[in-house]
Structure formats: C-alpha cells, structure tokens
Design a protein around this motif. Structure first.
Motif, PDB file in Angstrom:
ATOM      1  N   LEU A   3       7.686  -5.028 -72.698  1.00 19.40           N
ATOM      2  CA  LEU A   3       7.731  -3.987 -71.647  1.00 19.40           C
ATOM      3  C   LEU A   3       6.325  -3.577 -71.204  1.00 19.40           C
ATOM      4  CD1 LEU A   3      10.683  -1.642 -72.686  1.00 19.40           C
ATOM      5  CD2 LEU A   3      10.513  -3.109 -70.671  1.00 19.40           C
ATOM      6  N   LEU A   4       5.379  -3.521 -72.175  1.00 23.59           N
ATOM      7  CA  LEU A   4       4.008  -3.134 -71.811  1.00 23.59           C
ATOM      8  C   LEU A   4       3.427  -4.117 -70.782  1.00 23.59           C
ATOM      9  CD1 LEU A   4       1.554  -1.314 -72.146  1.00 23.59           C
ATOM     10  CD2 LEU A   4       0.869  -2.693 -74.119  1.00 23.59           C
ATOM     11  N   ILE A   7       4.896  -3.402 -67.419  1.00 21.33           N
ATOM     12  CA  ILE A   7       4.328  -2.161 -66.848  1.00 21.33           C
ATOM     13  C   ILE A   7       2.957  -2.480 -66.236  1.00 21.33           C
ATOM     14  CG2 ILE A   7       3.420   0.153 -67.382  1.00 21.33           C
ATOM     15  CD1 ILE A   7       5.472   0.193 -69.749  1.00 21.33           C
ATOM     16  N   GLU A   8       2.130  -3.194 -66.996  1.00 22.34           N
ATOM     17  CA  GLU A   8       0.769  -3.483 -66.522  1.00 22.34           C
ATOM     18  C   GLU A   8       0.798  -4.376 -65.276  1.00 22.34           C
ATOM     19  OE1 GLU A   8      -1.591  -3.023 -70.772  1.00 22.34           O
ATOM     20  OE2 GLU A   8      -0.921  -5.009 -70.145  1.00 22.34           O
ATOM     21  N   LYS A  10       3.164  -4.682 -63.020  1.00 16.88           N
ATOM     22  CA  LYS A  10       3.651  -3.925 -61.849  1.00 16.88           C
ATOM     23  C   LYS A  10       2.606  -2.879 -61.431  1.00 16.88           C
ATOM     24  CE  LYS A  10       6.354  -4.289 -59.005  1.00 16.88           C
ATOM     25  NZ  LYS A  10       6.377  -5.488 -58.193  1.00 16.88           N
ATOM     26  N   ARG A  11       2.007  -2.218 -62.414  1.00 15.41           N
ATOM     27  CA  ARG A  11       0.973  -1.215 -62.119  1.00 15.41           C
ATOM     28  C   ARG A  11      -0.138  -1.817 -61.258  1.00 15.41           C
ATOM     29  NH1 ARG A  11      -2.753  -0.327 -67.007  1.00 15.41           N
ATOM     30  NH2 ARG A  11      -3.448  -2.323 -66.160  1.00 15.41           N
ATOM     31  N   GLN A  37       8.199   3.915 -72.295  1.00 12.18           N
ATOM     32  CA  GLN A  37       7.887   2.670 -71.565  1.00 12.18           C
ATOM     33  C   GLN A  37       8.852   2.469 -70.391  1.00 12.18           C
ATOM     34  OE1 GLN A  37       7.485  -0.454 -74.576  1.00 12.18           O
ATOM     35  NE2 GLN A  37       5.269  -0.198 -74.386  1.00 12.18           N
ATOM     36  N   ALA A  40       7.503   4.740 -67.736  1.00 13.12           N
ATOM     37  CA  ALA A  40       6.261   4.226 -67.120  1.00 13.12           C
ATOM     38  C   ALA A  40       6.568   3.054 -66.190  1.00 13.12           C
ATOM     39  CB  ALA A  40       5.281   3.806 -68.205  1.00 13.12           C
ATOM     40  N   LEU A  41       7.486   2.214 -66.614  1.00  9.66           N
ATOM     41  CA  LEU A  41       7.866   1.058 -65.790  1.00  9.66           C
ATOM     42  C   LEU A  41       8.472   1.530 -64.460  1.00  9.66           C
ATOM     43  CD1 LEU A  41       8.247  -2.045 -65.770  1.00  9.66           C
ATOM     44  CD2 LEU A  41      10.508  -1.649 -66.721  1.00  9.66           C
ATOM     45  N   ALA A  44       5.814   2.781 -62.182  1.00 15.73           N
ATOM     46  CA  ALA A  44       5.040   1.678 -61.582  1.00 15.73           C
ATOM     47  C   ALA A  44       5.836   1.062 -60.431  1.00 15.73           C
ATOM     48  CB  ALA A  44       4.722   0.624 -62.647  1.00 15.73           C
TER      49      ALA A  44
END
Ligand code: URA
Length: 437
Positions: A3-4, A7-8, A10-11, A37, A40-41, A44
């Motif tokens: 997931l991290l 997130i990164e 898409k961010r 997470q 955050a996702l 993003a």
C-alpha cells in the motif's frame, strides 16, 4: 507493491496499471490493511485524480471483490436506476412500481440516508415489518415472481466499495468524481443490470452541486457503462430546491403514494415520468415518448402502478395499511409553522438548508448509526415561484422531540428567500446524456 508503494506512486502523479489496481483492491479489502494507509491512498487519489483507464480498472476490481446478482432467470431487459441523491427524493418509490406496472422488471438495491441526503431503505421502513435484507437469490426470485423488488446492499456485494466508502466519509474524500463514478457503477453492474439510467443531481442539495462537475460525473459513469457493454444514460436534474413538497420518511411515503394515484406535486410527477419514459425506451420499447407517457398515465389512472407498490410491500412482509389510510395519517407530537414575513413570491428554498433542518428534526442521520424518527420531517406549503401573503404558512416542521424545533426552524428560515416580482424558476430537467454500450 505494498500500500505504501501505491500511495507514493499516486502522490507523485503516477498512473497505476490494471494489475496494480487489482492488487491494491485486494490489499484494501484485507482486514489487516492499516486504516491510515487506506486514508492516505484515498487522499492521493482525491488530489491527483484517476485516468479513465484507472477508473475502469478500479470499477472492475471492485465488482470482482464480491458476489454478483444473477438475474438471467428473470425474463425481460432489466433497467436499473440510480439517483445521486438529494432532499425529498422519493422517486424510486414511484418509478419502480410504475415500471413494473408496464411489465418491465423493476429491481433495485438502495441505501440508507446520511447527512442531508435521504435513502430509500429508510423510507421503506415506514411499512412496519418490511424485509429489505434480501439475499441475491431472494431478490432474483422475487423479481421473477412479481416483477418488482427493492432491497439493501448485502455485505457480499462489492465489499471493496463498502470499505472505501467508509474511509472516504472519514477522510474528506467523498467528492472525488472517479471514486463516485466507480463506486456507483460497480454496484449497479454487480447487481445484474442490463441497462442503467442515472439521475445526476445538480444544486445545493446534491453531492456535487456544480453543473460542470455533475456533467463530468455523468460522462465518467456513461463511459464505464460503455466499457462493460451496458447501455447507460444520464439525466441531469435540479436539486437546488427539494423535490416535491415532503421531506422526511413518512411524509415522503405519503407523497409517493399520492403521486402513484395521480395526485402528486408537479415536479416529482414530471421527474418520475421523464425517468420512466427513458427506462421504458431503454427496455426496448420503440414507441414515441408521447405514446409511452400516455400509457404511463393510464397505469396511474387505473391504479395498476399503485397496486405494484402494494404487492411489493406485501411480498416483503411489510404492513400495507398505511397506503390505504394515507389521507387520514396523522403526523406526530410536535409541529411548528414557518410563516411569511413578507408578501411577494418565494424566490428560492435552498435544498441543503432544508436537508439540514430535517436531519435536525430527526428525519435523517448525522452519523451512520443514528436512529431515525420516521415521522419527523418538513412539509412545504409553498414552492419557488409561488405567491405568498404576509403571515401565511410556508412550511410545517414535524418532530417527536420538541427540543429540536428551534434549531431546525432557524435552518428552515435561512433556506427561504423572497422576491417582490415573480422569479424565473430553474428547469427541473437540465440535460439528458447520450446512450452508450
Ligand atoms: N453514492 C455511492 O454509492 N457512492 C458514492 O461514492 C457516492 C454516492
């Protein structure tokens, strides 16, 4: 990728592949997925958006996350309808029986109200004892037996959307157009629709108040329908003022029943007939809209449309007494009127403020687990464009908790604006979108 990683990516404005989105949805539906997470996702995605391909992949992965309803045993073309919601929107209670009376299979999964937006399942609770937790099998069996069913979404239908929607509500990310489009369309497709009609609301009482946002939402949903080979149309309709005159569950059921008897308010009747015409034509009827409309009127005048509502409520074990007694129904303990401070015309009655007022009276939920007061609500004696005399009652507030009246009244007073001259009224049907599929 975990997931991290998603997130990164898409961010930083990256585009996710089909496989990545499938993996992402798997990970989100894992009960061990960290809530922070998922939040955050979603943020993003909210900020960066999704490409049209990503939106399609997300819809597909969400559909595949759970069960689908198989309606292949139900004869005829199944046209489903979805409204993006609003204040006083009791359209489904009129439209589905009307369609069923035309011999068109009318099945729909509905939701509960949240915030100022009402939900059909809460309105159905007015019929004491009604069952709305229909299993996919029971839903399909009922459709086959009587041609009409309205149930709630089961836990196994698009579970990924249930998780994402919960966190969207908690993270300020509900308003993302691709997330709304994939959320709505995944549920409609999983529910077995052959064709989909979307009633996309525009105005203060809707999820996306602006016309250009509503157009974009309609466009994205039509494109999803097209990719899945499901003909999809959209009608953009006004939600700057409440639909009809009744807001609140029992009041709305009474208004829906009157509309099915041909005695409903003009705007609600017009919207239901417009949507019904579209749905009848999507179901393969190639007559001119005028001819379809005449037949719809005949179904209302003959009582056949109302009988379909009675048949459905009865089949789902609900008490139908209220339908026959609707003219003598009493509305509970406390009521108070808002009266006109001026002589002139009603210029506007703001849907959002009326929605907030009705929630405060107990007709809706501030939080997902709040209890609803089925008798609470608002009846509008006047609508925009109508003449009023100083001191005349504009609306009545109903609640079983007197302490709620004062604040609800202040919201309702804020909703109304006056004009000395007859104002222009915004059209009810703003646009009709193209067919695809
Ligand atoms: N209704 C849905 O089903 N999903 C959304 O995202 C918004 C409204």
């Amino acid at each position: 990728m975990g997931l991290l990683g998603f997130i990164e990516k898409k961010r930083d404005g990256g585009i996710l592949s089909r496989k990545e989105i499938t993996d992402l949805v798997h990970q989100v539906t894992d009960p061990k997925a960290p809530e922070y997470q998922i939040g955050a996702l979603l943020m993003a995605v909210y900020l960066r958006g999704l490409s049209s391909d990503e939106t399609i992949y997300l819809t597909e992965a969400m559909i595949e996350s759970g069960d689908k309803i198989d309606l292949s045993d139900v004869p005829g073309i199944k046209v489903d309808k979805h409204s993006t919601g609003g204040v006083g929107d009791k359209t489904s209670l009129v439209l589905m029986p009307l369609l069923a009376s035309m011999g068109i299979p009318a099945g729909k999964l509905s939701g509960r109200g949240l915030g100022h937006t009402g939900g059909t399942l809460d309105k159905l609770d007015v019929f004491t004892g009604i069952r709305t937790n229909l299993s996919p099998h029971a839903f399909a069996r009922q459709m086959k037996a009587i041609g009409i069913a309205i149930g709630g979404q089961t836990d196994d239908l698009v579970p990924a959307d249930q998780i994402l929607y919960k966190y969207r509500n908690l993270t300020g990310t509900v308003g993302s157009i691709p997330l709304i489009a994939s959320s709505i369309m995944s549920k409609k497709i999983a529910a077995g629709a052959d064709c989909i009609l979307l009633d996309v609301k525009v105005g203060s009482g809707s999820t996306l108040p602006g016309l250009s946002e509503a157009r974009e939402l309609a466009k994205q949903m039509i494109s999803i329908g097209s990719t899945f080979g499901i003909p999809t149309r959209a009608v953009l309709s006004d939600m700057s003022t409440p639909l009809g005159r009744a807001i609140g569950n029992k009041l709305e059921v009474a208004e829906a029943v009157k509309t099915l008897r041909g005695q409903g308010p003009a705007d609600l009747t017009e919207l239901c007939l417009t949507l019904a015409c579209e749905m009848v034509s999507m179901a393969g009827d190639d007559r001119q809209p005028k001819e379809i409309r005449s037949e719809l009127y005949r179904k209302i005048d003959s009582g056949k449309a109302l009988n379909k509502l009675i048949q459905m409520v009865d089949y789902q074990a609900g008490d139908t007494t209220i339908i026959n007694n609707i003219d003598n129904e009493t509305f509970i303990s406390y009521s108070e009127d808002v009266v006109a401070g001026n002589t002139g015309y009603i210029e506007q009655i703001d849907a959002l403020q009326i929605g907030k007022s009705s929630v405060h009276l107990g007709a809706g939920r501030q939080h997902k687990d709040d209890q609803i007061d089925l008798d609470a609500g608002i009846y509008l004696h006047k609508k925009p464009g109508e003449k009023v005399t100083k001191g005349e009652s504009l609306l009545t507030l109903y609640t079983s908790d007197q302490s709620r009246i004062e604040k609800a009244k202040s919201y309702a007073e804020r909703a109304i604006s006056f004009s000395d001259t007859r104002p222009d009224i915004r059209p009810l049907i703003l646009e009709t979108g193209e067919t695809s599929g």
